[in-house]
Design a protein around this motif. Sequence first.
Motif, PDB file in Angstrom:
ATOM      1  N   LEU A   1       0.814  -1.174   0.109  1.00 22.06           N
ATOM      2  CA  LEU A   1       0.133  -0.016   0.144  1.00 22.06           C
ATOM      3  C   LEU A   1       0.997   1.341  -0.075  1.00 22.06           C
ATOM      4  O   LEU A   1       0.438   2.215  -0.603  1.00 22.06           O
ATOM      5  N   LEU A   2       2.136   0.986   0.745  1.00 20.16           N
ATOM      6  CA  LEU A   2       2.869   2.544   0.873  1.00 20.16           C
ATOM      7  C   LEU A   2       3.371   2.723  -0.449  1.00 20.16           C
ATOM      8  O   LEU A   2       3.544   3.790  -0.929  1.00 20.16           O
ATOM      9  N   SER A   3       3.824   1.593  -1.092  1.00 20.63           N
ATOM     10  CA  SER A   3       4.225   1.840  -2.545  1.00 20.63           C
ATOM     11  C   SER A   3       3.613   2.424  -3.389  1.00 20.63           C
ATOM     12  O   SER A   3       3.889   3.191  -4.219  1.00 20.63           O
ATOM     13  N   HIS A   4       2.174   1.818  -3.266  1.00 21.18           N
ATOM     14  CA  HIS A   4       1.366   2.627  -4.192  1.00 21.18           C
ATOM     15  C   HIS A   4       1.121   3.852  -3.911  1.00 21.18           C
ATOM     16  O   HIS A   4       1.169   4.922  -4.938  1.00 21.18           O
ATOM     17  N   GLY A   5       0.841   4.419  -2.527  1.00 27.70           N
ATOM     18  CA  GLY A   5       0.992   5.881  -2.315  1.00 27.70           C
ATOM     19  C   GLY A   5       2.024   6.636  -2.850  1.00 27.70           C
ATOM     20  O   GLY A   5       1.846   7.976  -3.171  1.00 27.70           O
ATOM     21  N   TRP A   6       3.507   5.861  -2.609  1.00 27.55           N
ATOM     22  CA  TRP A   6       4.460   6.835  -3.256  1.00 27.55           C
ATOM     23  C   TRP A   6       4.540   6.825  -4.759  1.00 27.55           C
ATOM     24  O   TRP A   6       5.127   7.700  -5.456  1.00 27.55           O
TER      25      TRP A   6
ATOM     26  N   GLU B   1      -0.821   8.893   5.489  1.00 24.48           N
ATOM     27  CA  GLU B   1      -1.106  10.139   4.364  1.00 24.48           C
ATOM     28  C   GLU B   1      -0.729   9.672   3.095  1.00 24.48           C
ATOM     29  O   GLU B   1      -1.278  10.086   2.030  1.00 24.48           O
ATOM     30  N   SER B   2       0.456   8.857   3.158  1.00 30.52           N
ATOM     31  CA  SER B   2       1.127   8.596   1.727  1.00 30.52           C
ATOM     32  C   SER B   2       0.019   7.734   0.984  1.00 30.52           C
ATOM     33  O   SER B   2      -0.191   7.712   0.001  1.00 30.52           O
ATOM     34  N   ILE B   3      -0.347   6.619   1.850  1.00 36.47           N
ATOM     35  CA  ILE B   3      -1.113   5.695   1.132  1.00 36.47           C
ATOM     36  C   ILE B   3      -2.644   6.262   0.844  1.00 36.47           C
ATOM     37  O   ILE B   3      -3.255   5.736  -0.338  1.00 36.47           O
TER      38      ILE B   3
ATOM     39  N   ASP C   1      -9.888   0.779   3.496  1.00 36.04           N
ATOM     40  CA  ASP C   1     -10.124   1.793   4.303  1.00 36.04           C
ATOM     41  C   ASP C   1      -8.813   2.797   4.334  1.00 36.04           C
ATOM     42  O   ASP C   1      -8.822   4.089   4.120  1.00 36.04           O
ATOM     43  N   PRO C   2      -7.442   2.353   4.521  1.00 37.64           N
ATOM     44  CA  PRO C   2      -6.364   3.065   4.461  1.00 37.64           C
ATOM     45  C   PRO C   2      -6.344   3.918   3.109  1.00 37.64           C
ATOM     46  O   PRO C   2      -5.873   5.165   2.971  1.00 37.64           O
TER      47      PRO C   2
END
Length: 459
Positions: free
Chosen positions: A198-203, A284-286, A252-253
């Motif tokens: 998920l984090l890498s998606h957000g980035w 916030e990034s996600i 949700d995130p």
Amino acid sequence: MIHSDFPKEFWWGAATSAYQIEGAWDADGKGESIWDRFCHLPGKVLNGDTGQISCDHYHHWQADIALMKSLNLQAYRFSIAWPRILPAGRGNVNSTGLDFYSRLVDGLLDAGIQPFVTLYHWDLPQALQDEGGWAERSTAEAFAEYTDVVTRHLGDRVKYWMTHNEPWVAAFMGYQMGVHAPGLQDWNAAIRAAHHLLLSHGWAVPIIHANSPGAEAGIVLNYSPGEPASPSGADYQAVRRHDGYQHRWFLDPLFGRHYPADMVAEFQSMGVMPTDMIHSGDMESIAAHSDFLGVNYYTRTILRASIPESENLPRTNFYAPKDEWAAGGWGDIYPVGLYNMLCRLHFDYQVPKLYVVENGVSTDGGEPVEKQIRDTCRISYLERHLEQAQRAIQAGIPLAGFFAWSLMDNFEWAMGYSLHFGMVGVDYATGKRIPKDSAFWYRDGIAAWIHAHAVSGIA
Ligand code: FCB
């Protein structure tokens, strides 16, 4: 034909993924992926099948584009093999790998077919797995680097980007159940993997927007609505847990609601919730603004709380008549679930735009590949799901495209070549493609839609 009831602004496509169709597993400087490795672990893939050769799309891509054009496809969803671009996961760029996808994109555009590109469809470079794979934050950093390389190179021509395909499958089937690569059975690692996906998606989303001006970026989630096997409270509770585990843990995130409290509590009570994975700013990034959500829909999941967890996936009891089941344990055929899903995503999460980027049905591979393949069950399946998609549009859901899974029969992960999801059959001995009746039905439907809307271009 059902297709002509769809609006003029709509993408009609078919989908594939790199490891499932490309073959050429070590050609032209490609690095090893976790699926190259996993397929050789004894007992992991049915019949010991591998994707080493598969449909050999890597060498047949031109003919495959001509095939897509002959089927009137307006769009094609495919994935890029990360280890072809960065054989060690980061660092050295293999320009031959980039050139392959560059030619593919140009060929599609020349044929009037819009490319929809998935950056990650499960084939992580093995070199990153050797450092812990998605359980490690550094893999998310490497994904940002990979996204930058690819979108710099193709971002002038590709306007639809998907970061990840089904992060639930990648994280939990790969790291917790061990039935997909890398084959681990570790809840804590799986939850960490989900977070880093998920984090890498957000980035990646802002990188895509910077390198590919005007492009749409989103992620693809799997969705299988749960239903209780009985009216008992325990079965309803199991449905809620299924929804939390497979859907809300990601939705949700992504939509700014943090991880769902009920599931955090459950993971804590199981003693598997990592304590140090969420760094300041991660949530916030996600929740970075995405332009769309892609969803894959196949079937529902019926839940019975009394079945132990270990025997409970996918916890489907088949209530439908037997000829309504998809082959290979893929569940019963439940078209209204597609309508319900689209409504929920739009109304509960305010998703601004949706694409169904996978929908289809498996047969068990019993069809002959030489002559006409009468896959009436696939035509019926797709038609009934398209009816529900169309109902959703009428209800005001911003559904902007539909991609059948799959363009052609291919390597179906742990099920190897035993399942056939394609609208086009493949004779693996010769590489020959044989369009099935469903392919002609889809082609004619798109032609009717083109005619109804006087869309210029193909057909
Ligand atoms: C989905 C995958 C896709 C394919 C279909 C049948 O979960 O995204 O690659 O295997 O299922």
